[in-house]
Design an enzyme around this catalytic site. Structure first.
Site, PDB file in Angstrom:
ATOM      1  N   ARG A 111      40.639 -15.144   0.304  1.00 21.55           N
ATOM      2  CA  ARG A 111      40.310 -15.904   1.527  1.00 21.55           C
ATOM      3  C   ARG A 111      40.560 -17.201   2.069  1.00 21.55           C
ATOM      4  O   ARG A 111      41.168 -16.683   2.903  1.00 21.55           O
ATOM      5  CB  ARG A 111      38.361 -16.365   1.096  1.00 21.55           C
ATOM      6  CG  ARG A 111      38.571 -17.191   0.174  1.00 21.55           C
ATOM      7  CD  ARG A 111      38.831 -19.036  -0.067  1.00 21.55           C
ATOM      8  NE  ARG A 111      37.359 -19.516   1.345  1.00 21.55           N
ATOM      9  CZ  ARG A 111      36.390 -19.809   0.557  1.00 21.55           C
ATOM     10  NH1 ARG A 111      36.542 -20.004   0.529  1.00 21.55           N
ATOM     11  NH2 ARG A 111      35.882 -20.024   1.784  1.00 21.55           N
ATOM     12  N   THR A 126      49.691  -9.379 -17.006  1.00 15.99           N
ATOM     13  CA  THR A 126      50.408  -8.229 -15.798  1.00 15.99           C
ATOM     14  C   THR A 126      51.709  -7.689 -16.096  1.00 15.99           C
ATOM     15  O   THR A 126      52.302  -8.499 -16.669  1.00 15.99           O
ATOM     16  CB  THR A 126      49.672  -8.198 -14.247  1.00 15.99           C
ATOM     17  OG1 THR A 126      50.051  -6.602 -13.846  1.00 15.99           O
ATOM     18  CG2 THR A 126      50.522  -9.014 -13.346  1.00 15.99           C
ATOM     19  N   GLY A 129      36.903 -24.527  -1.456  1.00 14.25           N
ATOM     20  CA  GLY A 129      35.918 -23.887  -1.106  1.00 14.25           C
ATOM     21  C   GLY A 129      34.224 -23.965  -1.372  1.00 14.25           C
ATOM     22  O   GLY A 129      34.158 -24.841  -2.815  1.00 14.25           O
ATOM     23  N   LYS A 157      35.021 -22.309  -4.672  1.00 17.14           N
ATOM     24  CA  LYS A 157      34.084 -22.783  -5.687  1.00 17.14           C
ATOM     25  C   LYS A 157      33.377 -23.879  -6.349  1.00 17.14           C
ATOM     26  O   LYS A 157      32.516 -23.928  -7.217  1.00 17.14           O
ATOM     27  CB  LYS A 157      34.427 -21.283  -6.908  1.00 17.14           C
ATOM     28  CG  LYS A 157      34.549 -19.701  -6.141  1.00 17.14           C
ATOM     29  CD  LYS A 157      33.371 -18.570  -7.644  1.00 17.14           C
ATOM     30  CE  LYS A 157      33.261 -17.561  -6.744  1.00 17.14           C
ATOM     31  NZ  LYS A 157      32.618 -16.682  -7.791  1.00 17.14           N
ATOM     32  N   ALA A 174      45.939  -5.444  -7.714  1.00 15.58           N
ATOM     33  CA  ALA A 174      44.493  -7.501  -6.910  1.00 15.58           C
ATOM     34  C   ALA A 174      43.605  -6.424  -6.277  1.00 15.58           C
ATOM     35  O   ALA A 174      43.297  -5.124  -5.718  1.00 15.58           O
ATOM     36  CB  ALA A 174      46.063  -7.488  -5.993  1.00 15.58           C
ATOM     37  N   GLY A 175      42.263  -7.436  -6.281  1.00 19.51           N
ATOM     38  CA  GLY A 175      41.634  -6.863  -5.936  1.00 19.51           C
ATOM     39  C   GLY A 175      41.282  -8.186  -4.967  1.00 19.51           C
ATOM     40  O   GLY A 175      40.811  -9.487  -5.091  1.00 19.51           O
ATOM     41  N   HIS A 176      41.364  -8.653  -3.650  1.00 16.84           N
ATOM     42  CA  HIS A 176      41.490  -9.473  -2.605  1.00 16.84           C
ATOM     43  C   HIS A 176      40.368  -9.271  -1.866  1.00 16.84           C
ATOM     44  O   HIS A 176      40.725  -8.713  -0.842  1.00 16.84           O
ATOM     45  CB  HIS A 176      42.849  -9.938  -2.079  1.00 16.84           C
ATOM     46  CG  HIS A 176      43.868 -10.026  -2.884  1.00 16.84           C
ATOM     47  ND1 HIS A 176      45.108  -9.977  -2.995  1.00 16.84           N
ATOM     48  CD2 HIS A 176      43.948  -9.967  -4.182  1.00 16.84           C
ATOM     49  CE1 HIS A 176      46.095 -10.469  -3.225  1.00 16.84           C
ATOM     50  NE2 HIS A 176      44.890 -10.584  -4.786  1.00 16.84           N
ATOM     51  N   ASP A 210      31.224 -25.011  -4.593  1.00 14.75           N
ATOM     52  CA  ASP A 210      29.359 -25.041  -3.964  1.00 14.75           C
ATOM     53  C   ASP A 210      28.609 -24.626  -5.883  1.00 14.75           C
ATOM     54  O   ASP A 210      28.172 -24.872  -5.601  1.00 14.75           O
ATOM     55  CB  ASP A 210      29.161 -23.900  -3.008  1.00 14.75           C
ATOM     56  CG  ASP A 210      29.837 -22.528  -4.017  1.00 14.75           C
ATOM     57  OD1 ASP A 210      31.279 -22.865  -3.586  1.00 14.75           O
ATOM     58  OD2 ASP A 210      29.113 -21.907  -3.845  1.00 14.75           O
ATOM     59  N   THR A 258      43.935  -2.393 -15.487  1.00 14.67           N
ATOM     60  CA  THR A 258      43.174  -2.132 -14.604  1.00 14.67           C
ATOM     61  C   THR A 258      43.204  -0.703 -14.865  1.00 14.67           C
ATOM     62  O   THR A 258      42.565  -0.320 -13.453  1.00 14.67           O
ATOM     63  CB  THR A 258      42.955  -2.734 -12.962  1.00 14.67           C
ATOM     64  OG1 THR A 258      45.099  -2.511 -12.625  1.00 14.67           O
ATOM     65  CG2 THR A 258      43.371  -4.043 -12.670  1.00 14.67           C
ATOM     66  N   ASP A 286      41.560 -13.735  -8.760  1.00 15.25           N
ATOM     67  CA  ASP A 286      40.530 -14.110  -8.699  1.00 15.25           C
ATOM     68  C   ASP A 286      40.313 -14.998  -8.172  1.00 15.25           C
ATOM     69  O   ASP A 286      39.196 -15.651  -8.258  1.00 15.25           O
ATOM     70  CB  ASP A 286      39.568 -12.963  -9.551  1.00 15.25           C
ATOM     71  CG  ASP A 286      39.800 -12.196 -10.054  1.00 15.25           C
ATOM     72  OD1 ASP A 286      40.647 -10.967  -9.177  1.00 15.25           O
ATOM     73  OD2 ASP A 286      39.576 -11.496 -10.936  1.00 15.25           O
TER      74      ASP A 286
HETATM   75  P1  GDP Z   1      41.734 -12.938  -5.261  1.00 12.11           P
HETATM   76  O1  GDP Z   1      41.873 -11.885  -5.812  1.00 12.11           O
HETATM   77  O2  GDP Z   1      42.275 -14.823  -5.776  1.00 12.11           O
HETATM   78  O3  GDP Z   1      40.930 -12.859  -4.038  1.00 12.11           O
HETATM   79  O4  GDP Z   1      40.174 -13.411  -5.366  1.00 12.11           O
HETATM   80  P2  GDP Z   1      38.576 -12.129  -5.378  1.00 12.11           P
HETATM   81  O5  GDP Z   1      38.845 -11.818  -3.680  1.00 12.11           O
HETATM   82  O6  GDP Z   1      39.437 -11.578  -6.636  1.00 12.11           O
HETATM   83  O7  GDP Z   1      37.799 -13.190  -6.044  1.00 12.11           O
HETATM   84  C1  GDP Z   1      37.116 -14.338  -6.075  1.00 12.11           C
HETATM   85  C2  GDP Z   1      35.386 -13.982  -5.324  1.00 12.11           C
HETATM   86  O8  GDP Z   1      34.855 -15.550  -4.916  1.00 12.11           O
HETATM   87  C3  GDP Z   1      35.035 -13.547  -4.138  1.00 12.11           C
HETATM   88  O9  GDP Z   1      34.017 -12.515  -4.351  1.00 12.11           O
HETATM   89  C4  GDP Z   1      35.267 -14.819  -3.018  1.00 12.11           C
HETATM   90  O10 GDP Z   1      34.697 -14.373  -1.523  1.00 12.11           O
HETATM   91  C5  GDP Z   1      34.552 -15.646  -4.293  1.00 12.11           C
HETATM   92  N1  GDP Z   1      34.677 -16.679  -3.243  1.00 12.11           N
HETATM   93  C6  GDP Z   1      36.334 -17.413  -2.696  1.00 12.11           C
HETATM   94  N2  GDP Z   1      36.024 -18.911  -2.559  1.00 12.11           N
HETATM   95  C7  GDP Z   1      34.776 -18.773  -3.260  1.00 12.11           C
HETATM   96  C8  GDP Z   1      33.757 -20.224  -2.513  1.00 12.11           C
HETATM   97  O11 GDP Z   1      34.655 -21.269  -2.456  1.00 12.11           O
HETATM   98  N3  GDP Z   1      32.228 -20.006  -2.918  1.00 12.11           N
HETATM   99  C9  GDP Z   1      32.401 -19.332  -3.261  1.00 12.11           C
HETATM  100  N4  GDP Z   1      30.664 -19.388  -4.129  1.00 12.11           N
HETATM  101  N5  GDP Z   1      32.934 -18.092  -3.238  1.00 12.11           N
HETATM  102  C10 GDP Z   1      33.769 -18.250  -3.200  1.00 12.11           C
HETATM  103  P1  IMO Z   2      44.071 -10.700  -7.975  1.00 16.69           P
HETATM  104  O1  IMO Z   2      45.168 -10.847  -7.831  1.00 16.69           O
HETATM  105  C1  IMO Z   2      42.123 -10.645 -12.557  1.00 16.69           C
HETATM  106  C2  IMO Z   2      44.989  -8.245 -14.873  1.00 16.69           C
HETATM  107  C3  IMO Z   2      43.917  -7.398 -15.410  1.00 16.69           C
HETATM  108  C4  IMO Z   2      44.271  -7.264 -17.298  1.00 16.69           C
HETATM  109  C5  IMO Z   2      45.743  -7.645 -17.308  1.00 16.69           C
HETATM  110  C6  IMO Z   2      46.621  -6.197 -16.632  1.00 16.69           C
HETATM  111  O2  IMO Z   2      42.736  -9.492  -7.914  1.00 16.69           O
HETATM  112  O3  IMO Z   2      43.766 -12.292  -8.266  1.00 16.69           O
HETATM  113  P2  IMO Z   2      47.387  -4.423 -15.216  1.00 16.69           P
HETATM  114  O4  IMO Z   2      46.062  -3.768 -14.233  1.00 16.69           O
HETATM  115  O5  IMO Z   2      48.020  -5.655 -14.062  1.00 16.69           O
HETATM  116  O6  IMO Z   2      48.674  -4.085 -15.796  1.00 16.69           O
HETATM  117  O7  IMO Z   2      46.134  -5.292 -16.268  1.00 16.69           O
HETATM  118  O8  IMO Z   2      45.865  -8.424 -15.540  1.00 16.69           O
HETATM  119  N1  IMO Z   2      44.194  -8.074 -14.147  1.00 16.69           N
HETATM  120  C7  IMO Z   2      44.149  -9.563 -13.070  1.00 16.69           C
HETATM  121  N2  IMO Z   2      42.682  -9.869 -13.219  1.00 16.69           N
HETATM  122  N3  IMO Z   2      43.387 -10.717 -10.682  1.00 16.69           N
HETATM  123  C8  IMO Z   2      44.006  -9.480 -10.500  1.00 16.69           C
HETATM  124  O9  IMO Z   2      44.214  -9.773  -9.451  1.00 16.69           O
HETATM  125  C9  IMO Z   2      44.492  -8.729 -11.547  1.00 16.69           C
HETATM  126  N4  IMO Z   2      45.486  -7.894 -11.918  1.00 16.69           N
HETATM  127  C10 IMO Z   2      45.711  -7.118 -13.414  1.00 16.69           C
HETATM  128  O10 IMO Z   2      42.335  -7.392 -16.086  1.00 16.69           O
HETATM  129  O11 IMO Z   2      43.717  -8.090 -18.391  1.00 16.69           O
HETATM  130 MG    MG Z   3      40.625 -10.292  -7.622  1.00 16.32          MG
END
Ligand code: GDP
Ligand code: IMO
Ligand code: MG
Length: 506
Positions: free
Chosen positions: A46, A278, A495, A408, A67-69, A410, A161, A41
């Protein structure tokens, strides 16, 4: 003169290297790998979205729907992707899901459908059609219904997850149980759906008695579950790519490929804080296994971190605000198994009161609320922590990171609102009074780490509108330079907000 000779020799060997590449047809294409450097995360998606315009193919190589992107655009578009690579906003780009991924066919079919209907500016549908763009390796393993059952039961302590990720990769490693085939690939389902869905049913029946969570699952349930899965499979089967040289051929013709990592180094099955990780390899090198391309194409690695760290799930987190108390709080569940402190609960807290508290636990809660740190997949509160430079340097070294992006930034001005008004940064680890310069290899040792905290001058300005390094507050410029020198890696951008344009390239 001697220097000239060495230079000539070096340049000759570089040239012969190039001619060797071109005789093998590796003339113009290359691949870059983008990975997460912390606990997931970091805002990888982005960055992928921002960089995608300079590539031809965006490819996933590990993980699945865990993954949650998230991608946000200026015109109000916002989407959270799970299995589809984050190049969706560029209609001409190929999206590829590699053999190292584990595919939930039902969730993928729904995700593809959802993209057709997501809305952009003024509620206008963006009509993202993947039919000619998305290819999925026939060698990718299928998440089977029994994987979900097992994960729901066995993944509780880790806090997975619940996407069946661990059980699926475990079955891949086990391969067979006697005559029973455990690792079923998308290509198998394409070759002979009748046979392989029968095997999926067998796998379900073999374990459902043990892992049914008291629901009393029967063969009739299995029939329904398999029939549903089959209908979703039919919706995605045209995306399956039988050519195992698909990416290689693209690269030979000069394609520029961007590998998009899921999760992060600290969640890597080998290099992370095992067992709180994971079940896939998430590091740079894994891109060329799970991404179906020769490492000969590797050009550079882009690492993504965020200035306020977060972690979802259990496990060590040396710089966590509020330490163990925060881990327990964030992982607490109610009787329904859902988080006890979801976003809706925390949104009611008095933020200024929390920020003026002398307790880091309270400051962490406030930071989570202000920066929306809740799981994209699970909606759980993310544990938040100080920027940890020891961990970051480890991640950079282990992955050969050439360019660092820090999201982040900011949010760092929030510290100006705290009682002390300073910015805490972790720049040292101690175990039993001894300084160490690495991330410990065992959970026990990592929980024992005492983080050294340095307090930096903080800025209070809102930097979300800044687009040039020179316009960033002097305190932040100084901090970025310090991070570069501590980690020995160039910072290529920061960012300053979640939208695509809210970024400062350096
Ligand atoms: P990922 O899994 O690495 O792609 O990241 P996620 O999407 O799960 O989580 C990142 C979160 O931070 C999202 O809600 C983005 O919109 C937010 N985000 C990313 N870059 C920035 C930044 O520079 N500033 C702020 N305030 N939020 C950001
Ligand atoms: P992105 O790609 C943050 C964490 C879970 C748990 C551990 C194992 O969005 O960065 P799993 O379901 O993979 O067996 O869970 O890994 N986890 C993540 N945490 N971002 C992720 O993906 C994650 N994918 C798995 O919360 O602790
Ligand atoms: Mg994510």
């Amino acid at each position: 003169m001697a220097k000239k000779k060495v230079q000539k020799k070096a340049s000759k060997s570089r040239t012969s290297g190039r001619s060797l590449r071109s005789t093998r047809g590796l003339s113009r294409g290359f691949a870059d790998v983008l990975i997460g450097l912390q606990y997931g995360d970091e805002g990888k998606a982005r960055i992928v979205d921002m960089l995608a315009k300079d590539y031809d193919v965006i490819a996933r190589f590990n993980g699945g729907a865990n993954a949650g992107h998230t991608i946000e655009t200026k015109d109000g578009g916002k989407v959270a992707l799970n299995q589809v690579p984050s190049g969706i906003f560029y209609p001409e780009k190929i999206l590829y899901i590699g053999s190292g991924c584990v595919v939930n066919v039902e969730k993928l079919a729904i995700e593809i459908e959802k993209l057709k209907n997501i809305k952009g500016a003024g509620g206008k549908p963006m009509k993202i059609d993947l039919s000619k763009r998305l290819r999925i390796s026939c060698q990718a393993s299928v998440i089977q219904p029994h994987h979900l059952l097992i994960d729901a039961e066995t993944g509780k302590t880790i806090g997975t997850t619940k996407n069946g990720i661990g059980p699926c990769y475990a079955d891949k490693a086990l391969r067979m149980d006697g005559d029973r085939l455990l690792n079923i690939k998308l290509g198998d389902l394409l070759d002979d759906p009748q046979l392989y869905f029968k095997k999926i049913r067998e796998n379900y029946l073999a374990v459902c008695g043990k892992y049914d969570g008291g629901k009393g699952l029967t063969p009739a349930h299995a029939d329904l579950i398999i029939a549903t899965m089959e209908s979703f499979f039919n919706r995605i089967k045209d995306y399956i790519e039988p050519d195992t040289l698909f990416l290689e051929k693209k690269a030979q013709k000069g394609a520029k490929i961007l590998f998009e990592g899921a999760q992060s180094i600290m969640l890597d099955i080998t290099k992370g804080s095992v067992p709180f990780v994971t079940s896939s390899n998430t590091v740079t090198a894994a891109a060329y296994v799970g991404g179906d391309l020769s490492p000969a194409y590797h050009r550079k690695t882009i690492g993504v971190a965020k200035a306020i760290m977060s972690r979802v799930g259990n496990g060590p987190f040396a710089s966590e605000f509020g330490g163990e108390r925060s881990e327990k709080y964030c992982m607490a569940t109610g009787g329904d198994g859902m988080s006890k402190y979801p976003q809706a609960v925390e949104a009611k807290y008095d933020i200024e009161k929390l920020l003026s508290s002398g307790d880091y636990f309270d400051i962490g809660v406030a930071l989570r609320v202000l920066s929306y740190e809740y799981g994209t997949v699970s909606a759980r509160p993310r544990r938040v922590g100080m920027f940890d430079l020891v961990q970051l340097k480890y991640a950079i070294l282990m992955n050969g990171v050439n360019e660092l992006m820090i999201n982040k930034c900011d949010m760092l001005n929030v510290f100006a609102r705290t009682k002390r008004g300073v910015l805490p940064i972790v720049n040292g680890y101690k175990v039993d009074g001894q300084t160490i310069d690495y991330v410990p290899g065992t959970v026990k040792a990592y929980y024992n780490v005492k983080a050294d905290v340095a307090y930096k001058k903080c800025f209070s300005a809102d930097i979300s509108g800044v687009r040039k390094f020179a316009k960033l507050p002097k305190e932040l410029q100084g901090l970025l330079k310090e991070i570069e020198s501590f980690c020995g890696c160039r910072i290529a951008g920061v960012g300053v907000g979640p939208e695509r344009e809210q970024f400062v390239r350096i």
